[in-house]
Each structure stands twice: as C-alpha cells, then as structure tokens.
Design an enzyme around this catalytic site. Structure first.
Site, mmCIF file in Angstrom:
data_model
loop_
_atom_site.group_PDB
_atom_site.id
_atom_site.type_symbol
_atom_site.label_atom_id
_atom_site.label_comp_id
_atom_site.label_asym_id
_atom_site.label_seq_id
_atom_site.Cartn_x
_atom_site.Cartn_y
_atom_site.Cartn_z
ATOM 1 N N THR A 283 6.619 28.168 19.600
ATOM 2 C CA THR A 283 7.507 28.110 19.277
ATOM 3 C C THR A 283 8.550 27.858 18.607
ATOM 4 O OG1 THR A 283 9.458 26.286 20.106
ATOM 5 C CG2 THR A 283 7.395 24.969 20.008
ATOM 6 N N ASP B 118 8.239 26.446 28.086
ATOM 7 C CA ASP B 118 9.529 27.187 28.503
ATOM 8 C C ASP B 118 9.768 26.296 29.200
ATOM 9 O OD1 ASP B 118 10.913 29.842 28.161
ATOM 10 O OD2 ASP B 118 10.476 29.533 30.461
ATOM 11 N N ASP C 279 20.104 16.690 26.535
ATOM 12 C CA ASP C 279 19.889 15.246 26.771
ATOM 13 C C ASP C 279 21.151 14.735 26.986
ATOM 14 O OD1 ASP C 279 17.000 15.750 26.965
ATOM 15 O OD2 ASP C 279 16.079 15.712 24.794
HETATM 16 P P1 ITT Z 1 11.678 28.952 22.373
HETATM 17 O O1 ITT Z 1 11.630 29.183 23.600
HETATM 18 O O2 ITT Z 1 11.402 29.821 20.790
HETATM 19 O O3 ITT Z 1 10.399 28.010 22.356
HETATM 20 P P2 ITT Z 1 14.628 27.654 22.798
HETATM 21 O O4 ITT Z 1 15.148 26.664 22.266
HETATM 22 O O5 ITT Z 1 14.423 29.190 22.934
HETATM 23 O O6 ITT Z 1 12.840 28.200 22.126
HETATM 24 P P3 ITT Z 1 13.553 28.207 25.581
HETATM 25 O O7 ITT Z 1 13.774 29.878 26.441
HETATM 26 O O8 ITT Z 1 12.407 27.288 26.259
HETATM 27 O O9 ITT Z 1 12.512 27.660 24.369
HETATM 28 O O10 ITT Z 1 15.267 27.040 26.319
HETATM 29 C C1 ITT Z 1 15.004 25.330 26.809
HETATM 30 C C2 ITT Z 1 16.432 25.615 27.000
HETATM 31 O O11 ITT Z 1 16.467 24.232 27.381
HETATM 32 C C3 ITT Z 1 17.270 25.187 25.324
HETATM 33 O O12 ITT Z 1 18.582 25.263 25.592
HETATM 34 C C4 ITT Z 1 16.992 23.612 25.154
HETATM 35 O O13 ITT Z 1 17.977 22.893 24.580
HETATM 36 C C5 ITT Z 1 17.052 23.401 26.802
HETATM 37 N N1 ITT Z 1 16.434 21.594 26.313
HETATM 38 C C6 ITT Z 1 14.795 21.890 26.686
HETATM 39 N N2 ITT Z 1 13.715 20.960 26.653
HETATM 40 C C7 ITT Z 1 14.972 20.307 26.513
HETATM 41 C C8 ITT Z 1 15.042 19.167 26.602
HETATM 42 O O14 ITT Z 1 13.773 18.053 26.145
HETATM 43 N N3 ITT Z 1 16.066 18.206 26.913
HETATM 44 C C9 ITT Z 1 17.563 18.976 26.855
HETATM 45 N N4 ITT Z 1 17.539 20.536 26.867
HETATM 46 C C10 ITT Z 1 16.238 21.294 26.858
#
Ligand code: ITT
Length: 192
Positions: free
Chosen positions: A7, A67, A149
């Site tokens: 990530t 993801d 969040d």
């Molecule tokens: P990687 O792909 O490099 O892991 P990314 O941030 O692009 O990083 P994702 O494509 O999985 O990751 O997108 C996740 C989205 O969901 C992103 O907008 C985050 O802010 C949100 N998200 C994920 N987990 C969360 C959490 O625990 N609390 C709030 N928002 C979250």
C-alpha cells in the site's frame, strides 16, 4: 517472517502495523516501495489481490494488500471501490465533502466500511472481507483516523470513527475484521 505491505497509504500502514502485531505476532512488516499496480478489478477482493500479486512479483517476498472504501446503501454501494477517487482529486477531504453533498436530504443513511485483505506468496492466494456497518453523518465530526472516518457513525460505537481512539477503531474496524480473518486462514493448515 518478512511480509511486504502493498500500500502507498501511510494511514493504512499505521493501522496494519498495530493490527498485525496482535493478530499475526512475529511478522515483520515492510513497506512496499515499488510501482503502484493498476487497480482494474471490479471488486474490493480483486483489487486487493492485484496489489498483493504485484508486490510479491516485484519483491519475491510474501505480500499483503488492503483494498477498502465506503459503500452507501442509498447510493447503490457507491463510492465503493472508487472511494479513493470519488471526487476526482484523490484528496480525502474532497471525497468526504462530495459524499456529504450527495447525501444531503437523503433519509436512508445506512453505509458500510469494507476492507478486502489479500495475501500472496507464490503458492497461496488468500483474500478475506471485513465489513463495518454504520451510517453517514450529516456533518463531519472528529479529527482522528483518516479518509471518511469523520462522517462515519459506526453502529457499534457512540461517536464517529474519527472520534474513536486508534485502539477503539482497531478493535471494531473493517480492516481489523478482514485481517483477523486472514490471519486465521494463514494459521490454519493448508487444505487443497
Ligand atoms: P493503496 O491502494 O495504495 O492501498 P489507497 O488509499 O489508494 O491506497 P484504496 O484504493 O483501497 O487505497 O482506497 C481506499 C479509500 O477508502 C480511500 O479513499 C480511503 O480514505 C478510504 N478508506 C479506507 N479505509 C478507511 C478507513 O479505515 N476509514 C476511513 N476511510 C477509509
């Protein structure tokens, strides 16, 4: 042993360090610094596997990936796998504001945080899903956590996810649920 975390999101890395210290003790997490995989899957699980495969292929070290996103009932699951680029900017604050706008006047506030946790080591490909049910608040509240969040009210907490301590969020979150399931599958004897 060593595991690379596929990530580029520092918030995820911090949460995974804490979660895996408890659920997979003895594992040494390393950040994966290589190229970002093209996330062209159509599910959280597919995209998590794509990222873990890419990191394993680049490093030769067992890889995990996350993801995740928010799926809103009244929006037919949107933003879902597009949560990180919902507003087109990849800015968490813009994404959150757009979701608040799109939910203005909507009575059904039900939503879920979803996390797919993937593991790839060249022999095994595993993926587990974690879901955290709640609702979308009318306005942002709290400074903790990241992403959506501040506008997520978990069903099993008295305050927004951004008002929980890190330890409280870890105990309940979609990410915890997914990686706990992944750890359990990894610990079980291989069946095939
Ligand atoms: P990687 O792909 O490099 O892991 P990314 O941030 O692009 O990083 P994702 O494509 O999985 O990751 O997108 C996740 C989205 O969901 C992103 O907008 C985050 O802010 C949100 N998200 C994920 N987990 C969360 C959490 O625990 N609390 C709030 N928002 C979250």
């Amino acid at each position: 042993g060593r595991v690379v975390v596929a990530t580029h999101n520092a918030h995820k890395v911090a949460e995974l360090q804490r979660i895996l210290a408890e659920d997979l003790p003895g594992v040494v997490l390393e950040a994966y610094e290589g190229p970002e995989a093209v996330e062209d899957g159509v599910t959280f699980a597919e995209n998590a596997l794509i990222k873990a495969r890419e990191a394993f292929e680049e490093t030769g070290v067992p890889a995990i990936a996350d993801d995740s996103g928010i799926a809103v009932d009244a929006l037919d699951g949107a933003p879902g796998i597009f949560s990180a680029r919902y507003a087109g900017t990849r800015d968490d604050r813009d994404n959150l504001e757009l979701l608040l706008t799109n939910m203005q006047g909507v009575a059904d506030r039900g939503a879920a945080f979803v996390c797919a946790a993937a593991y790839v080591d060249g022999e095994r490909e595993l993926v587990e899903l974690g879901v955290w049910r709640g609702s979308v608040l009318e306005a942002a509240a709290g400074e903790g956590g990241f992403g959506y969040d501040p506008i997520f009210q978990p069903d099993d907490a008295p305050v927004s996810a951004a008002e929980l301590t890190a330890e409280q969020k870890d105990a309940l979150s979609h990410r915890r649920r997914a990686f706990r399931a992944l750890a359990a599958t990894l610990a079980a004897p291989a069946v095939s």
